[in-house]
Design a protein around this motif. Structure first.
Motif, PDB file in Angstrom:
ATOM      1  N   PHE A  11       0.853  -1.192   0.000  1.00  0.00           N
ATOM      2  CA  PHE A  11       0.000   0.000   0.000  1.00  0.00           C
ATOM      3  C   PHE A  11       0.889   1.242   0.000  1.00  0.00           C
ATOM      4  N   THR A  12       0.696   2.126  -0.956  1.00  0.00           N
ATOM      5  CA  THR A  12       1.522   3.323  -1.076  1.00  0.00           C
ATOM      6  C   THR A  12       0.640   4.555  -1.186  1.00  0.00           C
ATOM      7  N   ILE A  13       0.982   5.572  -0.429  1.00  0.00           N
ATOM      8  CA  ILE A  13       0.256   6.840  -0.475  1.00  0.00           C
ATOM      9  C   ILE A  13       1.201   7.936  -0.931  1.00  0.00           C
ATOM     10  N   GLY A  14       0.793   8.673  -1.949  1.00  0.00           N
ATOM     11  CA  GLY A  14       1.499   9.883  -2.358  1.00  0.00           C
ATOM     12  C   GLY A  14       0.943  11.044  -1.562  1.00  0.00           C
ATOM     13  N   ILE A  15       1.820  11.887  -1.025  1.00  0.00           N
ATOM     14  CA  ILE A  15       1.353  12.977  -0.171  1.00  0.00           C
ATOM     15  C   ILE A  15       2.240  14.194  -0.381  1.00  0.00           C
ATOM     16  N   VAL A  16       1.632  15.374  -0.466  1.00  0.00           N
ATOM     17  CA  VAL A  16       2.378  16.597  -0.771  1.00  0.00           C
ATOM     18  C   VAL A  16       1.933  17.730   0.140  1.00  0.00           C
ATOM     19  N   ALA A  17       2.894  18.288   0.869  1.00  0.00           N
ATOM     20  CA  ALA A  17       2.690  19.528   1.628  1.00  0.00           C
ATOM     21  C   ALA A  17       3.692  20.551   1.123  1.00  0.00           C
ATOM     22  N   GLY A  18       3.254  21.811   0.997  1.00  0.00           N
ATOM     23  CA  GLY A  18       4.129  22.836   0.441  1.00  0.00           C
ATOM     24  C   GLY A  18       4.585  23.874   1.432  1.00  0.00           C
ATOM     25  N   GLU A  19       4.164  23.746   2.699  1.00  0.00           N
ATOM     26  CA  GLU A  19       4.558  24.738   3.701  1.00  0.00           C
ATOM     27  C   GLU A  19       4.455  24.131   5.089  1.00  0.00           C
ATOM     28  N   GLU A  20       4.919  24.886   6.094  1.00  0.00           N
ATOM     29  CA  GLU A  20       5.031  24.349   7.439  1.00  0.00           C
ATOM     30  C   GLU A  20       3.696  23.857   7.981  1.00  0.00           C
ATOM     31  N   SER A  21       2.628  24.641   7.807  1.00  0.00           N
ATOM     32  CA  SER A  21       1.334  24.224   8.349  1.00  0.00           C
ATOM     33  C   SER A  21       0.881  22.905   7.736  1.00  0.00           C
ATOM     34  N   GLY A  22       1.172  22.702   6.443  1.00  0.00           N
ATOM     35  CA  GLY A  22       0.844  21.441   5.796  1.00  0.00           C
ATOM     36  C   GLY A  22       1.680  20.292   6.321  1.00  0.00           C
ATOM     37  N   ASP A  23       2.928  20.575   6.671  1.00  0.00           N
ATOM     38  CA  ASP A  23       3.795  19.556   7.254  1.00  0.00           C
ATOM     39  C   ASP A  23       3.227  19.051   8.580  1.00  0.00           C
ATOM     40  N   ILE A  24       2.683  19.967   9.376  1.00  0.00           N
ATOM     41  CA  ILE A  24       2.081  19.590  10.663  1.00  0.00           C
ATOM     42  C   ILE A  24       0.850  18.707  10.434  1.00  0.00           C
ATOM     43  N   LEU A  25      -0.025  19.136   9.525  1.00  0.00           N
ATOM     44  CA  LEU A  25      -1.220  18.346   9.230  1.00  0.00           C
ATOM     45  C   LEU A  25      -0.839  16.981   8.661  1.00  0.00           C
ATOM     46  N   GLY A  26       0.144  16.993   7.757  1.00  0.00           N
ATOM     47  CA  GLY A  26       0.547  15.759   7.106  1.00  0.00           C
ATOM     48  C   GLY A  26       1.126  14.746   8.072  1.00  0.00           C
ATOM     49  N   SER A  27       1.925  15.196   9.031  1.00  0.00           N
ATOM     50  CA  SER A  27       2.527  14.255   9.982  1.00  0.00           C
ATOM     51  C   SER A  27       1.454  13.592  10.844  1.00  0.00           C
ATOM     52  N   GLY A  28       0.459  14.362  11.270  1.00  0.00           N
ATOM     53  CA  GLY A  28      -0.632  13.783  12.053  1.00  0.00           C
ATOM     54  C   GLY A  28      -1.444  12.784  11.251  1.00  0.00           C
ATOM     55  N   LEU A  29      -1.719  13.111   9.990  1.00  0.00           N
ATOM     56  CA  LEU A  29      -2.462  12.203   9.124  1.00  0.00           C
ATOM     57  C   LEU A  29      -1.670  10.922   8.870  1.00  0.00           C
ATOM     58  N   MET A  30      -0.375  11.059   8.599  1.00  0.00           N
ATOM     59  CA  MET A  30       0.459   9.884   8.346  1.00  0.00           C
ATOM     60  C   MET A  30       0.497   8.964   9.556  1.00  0.00           C
ATOM     61  N   ASN A  31       0.595   9.557  10.739  1.00  0.00           N
ATOM     62  CA  ASN A  31       0.612   8.766  11.960  1.00  0.00           C
ATOM     63  C   ASN A  31      -0.685   7.977  12.119  1.00  0.00           C
ATOM     64  N   ALA A  32      -1.816   8.651  11.862  1.00  0.00           N
ATOM     65  CA  ALA A  32      -3.115   7.983  11.997  1.00  0.00           C
ATOM     66  C   ALA A  32      -3.292   6.902  10.930  1.00  0.00           C
ATOM     67  N   LEU A  33      -2.825   7.149   9.712  1.00  0.00           N
ATOM     68  CA  LEU A  33      -2.929   6.153   8.647  1.00  0.00           C
ATOM     69  C   LEU A  33      -2.057   4.935   8.948  1.00  0.00           C
ATOM     70  N   ALA A  34      -0.853   5.188   9.467  1.00  0.00           N
ATOM     71  CA  ALA A  34       0.071   4.085   9.746  1.00  0.00           C
ATOM     72  C   ALA A  34      -0.479   3.147  10.809  1.00  0.00           C
ATOM     73  N   ARG A  35      -1.269   3.664  11.729  1.00  0.00           N
ATOM     74  CA  ARG A  35      -1.866   2.800  12.752  1.00  0.00           C
ATOM     75  C   ARG A  35      -2.936   1.886  12.156  1.00  0.00           C
ATOM     76  N   ARG A  36      -3.515   2.310  11.044  1.00  0.00           N
ATOM     77  CA  ARG A  36      -4.544   1.496  10.394  1.00  0.00           C
ATOM     78  C   ARG A  36      -3.939   0.466   9.435  1.00  0.00           C
TER      79      ARG A  36
END
Length: 398
Positions: free
Chosen positions: A14-39
């Protein structure tokens, strides 16, 4: 930072492509990745993000700094570089299971549209500001993405007649900050962590996470804060010391701010490594650019003044396109003005200093918008990363 070439990508379970272009997106992305990885523990993440997303296992295809552009003119100047990056990501993402674009709307929606045409499921995390810009953008968004994950409850209804699937997931910042904690206790703890005296007058300055923003706002914010300190603390009568605190998201921002600070010597200035939460929590009052930092100040219950400047041509264009009455998120979420906005040519050091002093006085007299702050906080606090992860996984199961 390690990069990988699209030819090296071998698809795991399973592979997810993910793109954040600024700091606020990096914060959101890390939380989402953590939640996805638990699933799905065998997930692989490839794309673009900052340090927090890389810490969650992102395999980087480009540095986030390469995408950090602002306004209308700067992206045109950087167009060849941006085209190369979007072409690279398109090649790499064509065989992933799902793609998530985090905010950074023009770039990510174009990429999502190209991929959706090839049958790749796409999600867009953070609804574009359709309430502020042209409502006709909604159908264009639908041509780019299968799912919009909205941070604010008023956004999904805007999509209701368009056929675009939009879900309110809440805001991760509201989850991370405990609304029951006293602001004073939080402030003392933040000051201790930063080594700032408990009895100092502290002004937090957040001029932005992009070099272009700091060039426009950095010196202005410092001048305004120095004037406010000089007027509030004449001869050091009220406070034993005064400190201006500025978070720096990277070394380039720190270097630029160091140059700006070196030209001034009236008030102590501390540049700290990228911790806007500590900066805001420790502050008696905050001067911040319009953006996510205004929401963070609301959630932390701190007095704030919101300001912004664009280059002349970018401002001329924006003024004719923006339809929203407000630019500060607290005002947009409340539906009326609860924090001051001082923008563009009105943003002078003197006016900003006066506004900072007035906001401090309002909160000292218990005449500030703390009640509205708490009400907004509770509405946004609903497990955003978990809800967003469930929504993304639904695209795969569909």
């Amino acid at each position: 930072m390690a990069r990988i070439d699209h030819q090296d990508i071998a698809k795991p379970s399973f592979t997810i492509g993910i793109v954040a272009g600024e700091e606020s997106g990096d914060i959101l992305g890390s939380g989402l990745m953590n939640a996805l990885a638990r699933r799905a523990p065998n997930l692989r993440f490839i794309g673009v993000g900052g340090d927090q997303m890389i810490d969650q296992g992102l395999e980087s295809l480009a540095a986030i700094e390469e995408l950090s552009v602002n306004g209308f003119i700067e992206p045109l100047k950087r167009l060849p570089s941006l085209v190369r990056i979007i072409s690279r990501l398109f090649r790499c993402f064509r065989k992933v299971d799902v793609v998530v674009g985090i905010d950074f709307n023009v770039f990510n929606l174009l990429l999502e549209r190209l991929l959706k045409r090839k049958g790749v499921p796409t999600a867009h995390y953070v609804s574009p500001a359709v309430y502020a810009w042209r409502k006709g953008r909604i159908r264009k968004i639908g041509r780019s993405t299968d799912l919009v994950m909205a941070l604010f409850p008023f956004e999904p209804p805007l999509y209701s007649d368009s056929g675009v699937r939009a879900e309110f997931v809440g805001h991760p910042l509201a989850d991370d900050i405990d609304p029951s904690e006293e602001a004073g206790e939080r402030s003392m703890r933040a000051r201790a962590d930063l080594g700032i005296p408990a009895d100092a007058l502290v002004v937090g300055l957040l001029p932005g996470s992009r070099l272009s923003e700091v060039r426009l706002l950095g010196d202005l914010f410092i001048q305004a804060a120095e004037q406010a300190v000089a007027r509030v603390n004449v001869g050091g009568q009220l406070y034993r010391s005064a400190v201006l605190v500025i978070p720096c998201v990277n070394e380039k921002i720190r270097s630029l701010l160091t140059e700006i600070v070196a030209k001034r010597n009236l008030t102590e200035v501390r540049l700290i490594n990228g911790n806007s939460k500590h900066t805001i929590a420790a502050s008696d009052v905050v001067l911040t650019k319009a953006g996510t930092s205004t929401l963070e100040a609301l959630l932390l219950g701190r007095p704030m003044v919101v300001s912004y400047r664009l280059g002349g041509l970018s401002y001329w264009i924006a003024k004719r396109l923006i339809q929203s009455e407000f630019v500060a998120l607290p005002n947009i979420l409340a539906g009326y003005k609860i924090v001051p906005e001082i923008l563009q040519n009105d943003a002078t050091p003197d006016r900003l200093a006066n506004a900072l002093i007035e906001e401090m006085k309002r909160f000292e007299k218990d005449e500030g918008p703390e009640g509205a702050f708490r009400e907004i906080h509770e509405k946004l606090r609903c497990g955003a990363s978990e809800r967003a992860a469930e929504a993304v996984m639904s695209l795969v199961s569909d």
